[in-house]
Design a protein around this motif. Structure first.
Motif, PDB file in Angstrom:
ATOM      1  N   VAL B 286     -10.761  12.572  -0.981  1.00  7.89           N
ATOM      2  CA  VAL B 286     -12.201  12.532  -1.254  1.00  7.89           C
ATOM      3  C   VAL B 286     -12.730  11.136  -0.965  1.00  7.89           C
ATOM      4  N   SER B 287     -14.003  11.078  -0.641  1.00 10.49           N
ATOM      5  CA  SER B 287     -14.606   9.776  -0.368  1.00 10.49           C
ATOM      6  C   SER B 287     -14.877   9.043  -1.677  1.00 10.49           C
ATOM      7  N   LEU B 288     -15.123   7.751  -1.564  1.00 15.35           N
ATOM      8  CA  LEU B 288     -15.329   6.935  -2.764  1.00 15.35           C
ATOM      9  C   LEU B 288     -16.609   7.384  -3.468  1.00 15.35           C
ATOM     10  N   PRO B 289     -16.570   7.452  -4.780  1.00 12.50           N
ATOM     11  CA  PRO B 289     -17.786   7.883  -5.489  1.00 12.50           C
ATOM     12  C   PRO B 289     -18.923   6.899  -5.270  1.00 12.50           C
ATOM     13  N   LYS B 290     -20.116   7.423  -5.068  1.00 14.09           N
ATOM     14  CA  LYS B 290     -21.278   6.561  -4.845  1.00 14.09           C
ATOM     15  C   LYS B 290     -21.867   6.078  -6.170  1.00 14.09           C
ATOM     16  N   GLU B 291     -21.666   6.888  -7.179  1.00 14.52           N
ATOM     17  CA  GLU B 291     -22.252   6.532  -8.472  1.00 14.52           C
ATOM     18  C   GLU B 291     -21.565   5.295  -9.044  1.00 14.52           C
ATOM     19  N   GLY B 292     -22.369   4.337  -9.346  1.00 16.65           N
ATOM     20  CA  GLY B 292     -21.839   3.112  -9.976  1.00 16.65           C
ATOM     21  C   GLY B 292     -21.125   2.189  -9.012  1.00 16.65           C
ATOM     22  N   LYS B 293     -21.234   2.473  -7.707  1.00 24.14           N
ATOM     23  CA  LYS B 293     -20.521   1.632  -6.735  1.00 24.14           C
ATOM     24  C   LYS B 293     -21.245   0.288  -6.583  1.00 24.14           C
ATOM     25  N   PRO B 294     -20.559  -0.813  -6.868  1.00 22.67           N
ATOM     26  CA  PRO B 294     -21.219  -2.122  -6.734  1.00 22.67           C
ATOM     27  C   PRO B 294     -21.494  -2.429  -5.268  1.00 22.67           C
TER      28      PRO B 294
END
Lengths: 264, 586
Positions: B286-294
Motif C-alpha cells: 500500500v502507498s504511504l498514508p496521506k493523513e498526517g504526513k509531514p
C-alpha cells in the motif's frame, strides 16, 4: 521594430546591444559580475572542505577540495591542503600528486616540498629535485625574472632605435637586449609549467609496467611503482613513449597515469 | 558358495564400518527463539549407536525440558552404514530472556558423549518470526503425503507492507537428514516491483518438520516494495546435488530375501542434480498514508529511537558546534533522510554526515549516526532542536521524535587567521562559513594559473602593443634618416633649381639677374662666385656667368636699381644655367 528588442523583456537581452563598442564593454562587465556571483560558491566549497579537514572528515574534505578546484582558479595553497587531507586519509599517491601540483604553482613552497619528500618516502619512490631547472625555480621567483627580462629587452630595443635617430651609439642597447633575452629564456626554461607539461604521475596502485615496444606481450623493461613520475615523449593511441626516472626510455600504457599538470 | 562369500563380505563391511564410524551426539532446537508458553523441540541425535542413555529432564531455570520421544534410524548409503538414535525433548519457556541449554550428557556403551550447548531466546508476547526467528512447525508444510526428501520455503515477516518499507525475508531449503549431498552457494532470487538486499547465509541448522528431521539451509534478505498493489515474490531456486535412494543391482535383493529380510533403506543411492524451489508469495503493498504526513517526511519507515549530543558546549567565534544524532531501531535505514533542525535561526548549518552501523546482515536493524556541523552567525546560548519523523508500519501513523535544544555558549564573529587566496567578502546578511582556529593555515603565494605568464593573453597583448610602438618608432627613425641622406638632399636641391629656372622664364626683366644669381648660388651650393670654376664650361659660358655677376653687382650697388635684361641676355643666361646644372651634377 525591425530587430530592436525591448530591454525590459528579459535581463539577458540587456547585453543584446547594437553598438559593438559598448557591447564588448558590457560583456566584460557581465563576465566580472558572473565571476563575482560564482565566487561565494567556490568560497563555500573551500571553507567547507577546510572545516571537514579540521574535523577529521578527510574523505569529504578531499571531495570538496576537488570540487572547488574544478571551478576555481588553481592555487598552491588549495592543492597543498588537498594533499594534506589525502595524506591523512592514507592515500599517499593522491597526496604526492597534489603536493607536486602545489610545487609547480609555487616552486618556492618549501612546506609542500618537505611533505612531498615524506610522501615519496612512504610510497618508496625517489624525490627528483636534482634538475638544475628545478633548482633555479626553487630559489628565484620566475615571474619577476621574466618581467625584468622583458623590460630590459624592450628598453634596449628602444635605445637602439633612438640611437639610430640621434646617431649616438651607446653601449647599453645591445647589452640590455642581451641581458633581457637571457632572463626571458631563463624564466621560460625553468618554469615548471613549461618543462613539466609532459610529466605523467603513476596513480595505479599496481604501478606501471614499461615495455620495449608498444605491444602488451612484448619484453618488459621494468615496473615502476605507484607515485613514480615519467615524462611522455610521444603518444601512440593508448601507448606512451617516455623517459623513466632513471633516464631509460620505454613504452607504457596511459591507463592509470595522471597528468601532473591538469589538462582541464 | 558364491552367495555365502558375498554375505560374509557384506558382514565384514558392516563390522568395519561400525568400527570406523565415530560416535557423536548433537543437539538442535526446532527454533532458536520463541515466546513465553510457546514450546519448541530439542532434538538430541546420537550417531552410530543403537542404544544410549539420556536424562529424562534437563534443569534450566526458566525452561521446562522433558523427554517425550525416541526414534532409531538405520541408514545405509552405498556401502556406508549409518545408525542414529533421536531423542526429542519438549522445551516450554516459562520466562522471557536469553537461555543457554547446557551440554547434555549421553552415555553410549561405556563412553559419555556431550552435545554442544544450545541458545534459546524467549520473548514476552507474540513470538517474533523474522528476521531472527525461523518459522514454527506449523509454518512449514512440506507437500502432503509421504516424507519429502527436500523442499523450499519463502518466509516473509509480514504480508502487508508500505511502499519503501523493508520486509525481512528468509529463503529456506529443507533437506531430509537421511540424504546427503551438496548445495549451491546461494539461490537465484529477484523479481519486478521490489528491491532486495544481498542474500546473507544463515548457519545451517536442523529442524523437525512433521516428525521428520531436516537440515535447513537459510538465506536472509530484506525486500523493499517500490510500487503499490499486489506484489508477487517469485519462486527462487537453489541448485543441489543429492544422494537419493537408488535401486540395488539385479538379484541383490534376492540375497536378503533368502534370509527372510528386506534390503535396508539407503543402502544404494544415486547422485542426482536437483533444483529446489520456494513457492511464490504475494504480499499486499500500500502507498504511504496521506493523513498526517509531514511536509518534510524523510522517508523513514520502521520503529526508531533517537538520541543526540552536542559538542563543544562553549564555542569561540567561528568554532563549529557538532550535534551528533543517533537514530536506532528497525526499518529502512538505507533510504531514510536526516532529522530536521528546528529553530536554527542564527546558526549556519551544513549537510550532515551519515554513517550506518547495522546489527544484522540485511541492514534492517542498527544505528544511523548523523553529524550536523553548526557555526553561530549570532551569539547563541542554545543549539537548534531536532525533529525526526517516521512512519510506524504497525500503526500506520506518522510518529515524531523530538529533542530539545542543547545549552551551549557560542560566540558570533569570524576568525580569519590567514586570508584565504580565494576568500571574498560577502554581505553580513549571508555570512559565509568561517575558518576555525584549528584549520590549517593557508599558504599565500604562487601562481593562480596553469598557463605560464608569457603565454597569457594579457602578457602577449602588452608586448604586442609595445612592439607596435617600437615598430612605429623604428619606421619613423628610418624615414627621418633617409630623408636626411645626401641623395635626398641632392634631389631636393635639384628640385629647387628646376623651379628657380622655370621662374626665370616668367619673371620681370628687372628682377631677372637677381633671380638668376640666386639660382646659380643654389646650383653650386652657396657661393655664386665659384660658378666660374666649374669644369667643362666653355669660355663663352664662363663669360656669360661673369656678366651675370656684374649685372647683379650693378643692380645692387649702383643708384639705378633693377638693371633690365634683354631677351637675348635672358636666353643666354638660361641656357648657361642649364649647362651649369648638368656639369655640376657630374
Amino acid at each position: 521594430m525591425n530587430g530592436s528588442v525591448s530591454l525590459r523583456s528579459s535581463p539577458v537581452l540587456l547585453f543584446n546591444m547594437q553598438n559593438r563598442t559598448t557591447s564588448s564593454l558590457r560583456s566584460a562587465i557581465a563576465t566580472v559580475l558572473l565571476l563575482v556571483a560564482a565566487s561565494p560558491a567556490w568560497s563555500d566549497d573551500l571553507s567547507d572542505a577546510r572545516l571537514r579537514a579540521s574535523n577529521g572528515d578527510h574523505a569529504e574534505a578531499i571531495r570538496l577540495f576537488e570540487r572547488h578546484l574544478q571551478t576555481a582558479r588553481p592555487s598552491a595553497s588549495v592543492y597543498y591542503e588537498l594533499g594534506g587531507a589525502a595524506k591523512k586519509s592514507s592515500n599517499p599517491a593522491l597526496a604526492a600528486l597534489n603536493f607536486r601540483r602545489a610545487l609547480i604553482l609555487d616552486p618556492l613552497f618549501d612546506l609542500a616540498r618537505k611533505d612531498l619528500v615524506e610522501t615519496n618516502l612512504a610510497l618508496g619512490v625517489s624525490s627528483d629535485f636534482t634538475d638544475w631547472k628545478t633548482g633555479v625555480a626553487s630559489k628565484v621567483p620566475l615571474n619577476p625574472i621574466l618581467l625584468t627580462g622583458v623590460v630590459l629587452f624592450w628598453l634596449g630595443l628602444f635605445i637602439l632605435v633612438t640611437g639610430f635617430h640621434s646617431r649616438t651609439r651607446r653601449f647599453w642597447d645591445v647589452g640590455l637586449i642581451s641581458i633581457g633575452a637571457v632572463l626571458i629564456a631563463l624564466a621560460w626554461v625553468c618554469d615548471p609549467r613549461v618543462n613539466l607539461i609532459r610529466q605523467r604521475f603513476i596513480m595505479s596502485p599496481q604501478g606501471c609496467e614499461v615495455f620495449n615496444t608498444p605491444v602488451e606481450n612484448s619484453e618488459k623493461v621494468t615496473k615502476l611503482p605507484q607515485g613514480s613520475v615519467v615524462t611522455a615523449i610521444s603518444e601512440r593511441g593508448r601507448w606512451i613513449y617516455g623517459q623513466l626516472p632513471g633516464g631509460a626510455r620505454g613504452w607504457f600504457l596511459s591507463e592509470g597515469l595522471e597528468s601532473v599538470i591538469p589538462t582541464k | 558358495m558364491k552367495k555365502r562369500v558375498v554375505i560374509l563380505w557384506m558382514g565384514f563391511l558392516l563390522a568395519a564400518s561400525a568400527i570406523l564410524q565415530a560416535q557423536e551426539a548433537t543437539a538442535g532446537l526446532s527454533s532458536p527463539s520463541t515466546s513465553v508458553g510457546q514450546p519448541v523441540e530439542l532434538v538430541v541425535t546420537v550417531r552410530d549407536s543403537r542404544n544410549a542413555e539420556v536424562p529424562q529432564t534437563i534443569d534450566v531455570a526458566g525452561l521446562r525440558i522433558e523427554l517425550f520421544g525416541r526414534a532409531t534410524r538405520f541408514e545405509m548409503n552405498n556401502v556406508k552404514v549409518t545408525s542414529s538414535l533421536t531423542y526429542t525433548y519438549s522445551v516450554v519457556p516459562l520466562n522471557a530472556g536469553e537461555f543457554t541449554i547446557p551440554p547434555i550428557e549421553v552415555k553410549v556403551d561405556k563412553k559419555t558423549l556431550k552435545t554442544a550447548p544450545a541458545r534459546l531466546s524467549v520473548m514476552a508476547g507474540a513470538p517474533p518470526r523474522l528476521p531472527n526467528a525461523p518459522s514454527t512447525r506449523a509454518d512449514v508444510q512440506p507437500p502432503a503425503g509421504q516424507v519429502t526428501p527436500y523442499f523450499g520455503d519463502l518466509l516473509l515477516s509480514k504480508k502487508k507492507a508500505y511502499v519503501g518499507e523493508v520486509v525481512p525475508a528468509e529463503l529456506r531449503y529443507y533437506f531430509n537428514s537421511r540424504i546427503s549431498g551438496e548445495v549451491g552457494d546461494r539461490p537465484n532470487f529477484g523479481g519486478e516491483g521490489f528491491t532486495a538486499q544481498k542474500l546473507t547465509h544463515v548457519p545451517k541448522r536442523e529442524q523437525i518438520v512433521n516428525g521428520e528431521n531436516y537440515v535447513v539451509f537459510g538465506f536472509q534478505t530484506g525486500i523493499t516494495p517500490v510500487k503499490f498493489g499486489a506484489l508477487e515474490i517469485p519462486a527462487s531456486s537453489l541448485e543441489a546435488r543429492l544422494q537419493v535412494p537408488g535401486s540395488p543391482p539385479p538379484g541383490f535383493a534376492d540375497i536378503f530375501q533368502q534370509f527372510g529380510g528386506a534390503l535396508p533403506p539407503g543402502m544404494f543411492t544415486n547422485s542426482r542434480d536437483v533444483s529446489i524451489e520456494t513457492k511464490p508469495v504475494t504480499i499486499e503493498v500500500v502507498s504511504l498514508p496521506k493523513e498526517g504526513k509531514p511536509e518534510n517526511f524523510s522517508g523513514a519507515i520502521g520503529k526508531f529511537n533517537m538520541e543526540a549530543s552536542a559538542n563543544p558546549k562553549k564555542a569561540e567565534p567561528g568554532e563549529p558546534v557538532t550535534i551528533k544524532v543517533l537514530v536506532s531501531g528497525q526499518g529502512n535505514f538505507d533510504a531514510m533522510g536526516a532529522p530536521e533542525l528546528t529553530a536554527d535561526e542564527g546558526w549556519r548549518s551544513y549537510p550532515p554526515t551519515e554513517k550506518f552501523d547495522p546489527t544484522d546482515a540485511i541492514h534492517f536493524s542498527g544505528t544511523k549516526t548523523f553529524e550536523f556541523v553548526l557555526i553561530a552567525k549570532q551569539e547563541r546560548y542554545q543549539t537548534p532542536g531536532l525533529k525526526f519523523t517516521y512512519l510506524d508500519p504497525a500503526t500506520g501513523k506518522y510518529e515524531s521524535l523530538t529533542h530539545p535544544p542543547f545549552v551551549v555558549e557560542a560566540k558570533a564573529g569570524e576568525v580569519m587567521p590567514t586570508p584565504s587566496p580565494v576568500a571574498i567578502p560577502v554581505p553580513s546578511e549571508t555570512p559565509k562559513p568561517v575558518m576555525s582556529p584549528m584549520m590549517p593555515l593557508s599558504h599565500v603565494g604562487g601562481e593562480s594559473s596553469w598557463m605560464p605568464l608569457f603565454k597569457r593573453p594579457v602578457f602577449l597583448w602588452i608586448n604586442l602593443y609595445v612592439a607596435f610602438i617600437w615598430g612605429v618608432a623604428l619606421i619613423y627613425t628610418l624615414v627621418k634618416k633617409f630623408t636626411r641622406s645626401k641623395y635626398m638632399r641632392a634631389r631636393a636641391e635639384a628640385s629647387r633649381v628646376r623651379i628657380a629656372i622655370a621662374e626665370l622664364a616668367t619673371c620681370e626683366d628687372a628682377a631677372f639677374y637677381e633671380l638668376a644669381s640666386g639660382c646659380l648660388a643654389s646650383i653650386v651650393g652657396g657661393d655664386a662666385e665659384m660658378a666660374g670654376q666649374i669644369p667643362g664650361l666653355t669660355d663663352a659660358e664662363k663669360e656669360v656667368l661673369r656678366v651675370l655677376q656684374e649685372r647683379v653687382a650693378e643692380s645692387k650697388y649702383s643708384s639705378k636699381a633693377g638693371v633690365k635684361a634683354t631677351s637675348d641676355e635672358r636666353e643666354r643666361v638660361t641656357q648657361v644655367l642649364a649647362r651649369v646644372v648638368i656639369q655640376y651634377a657630374k
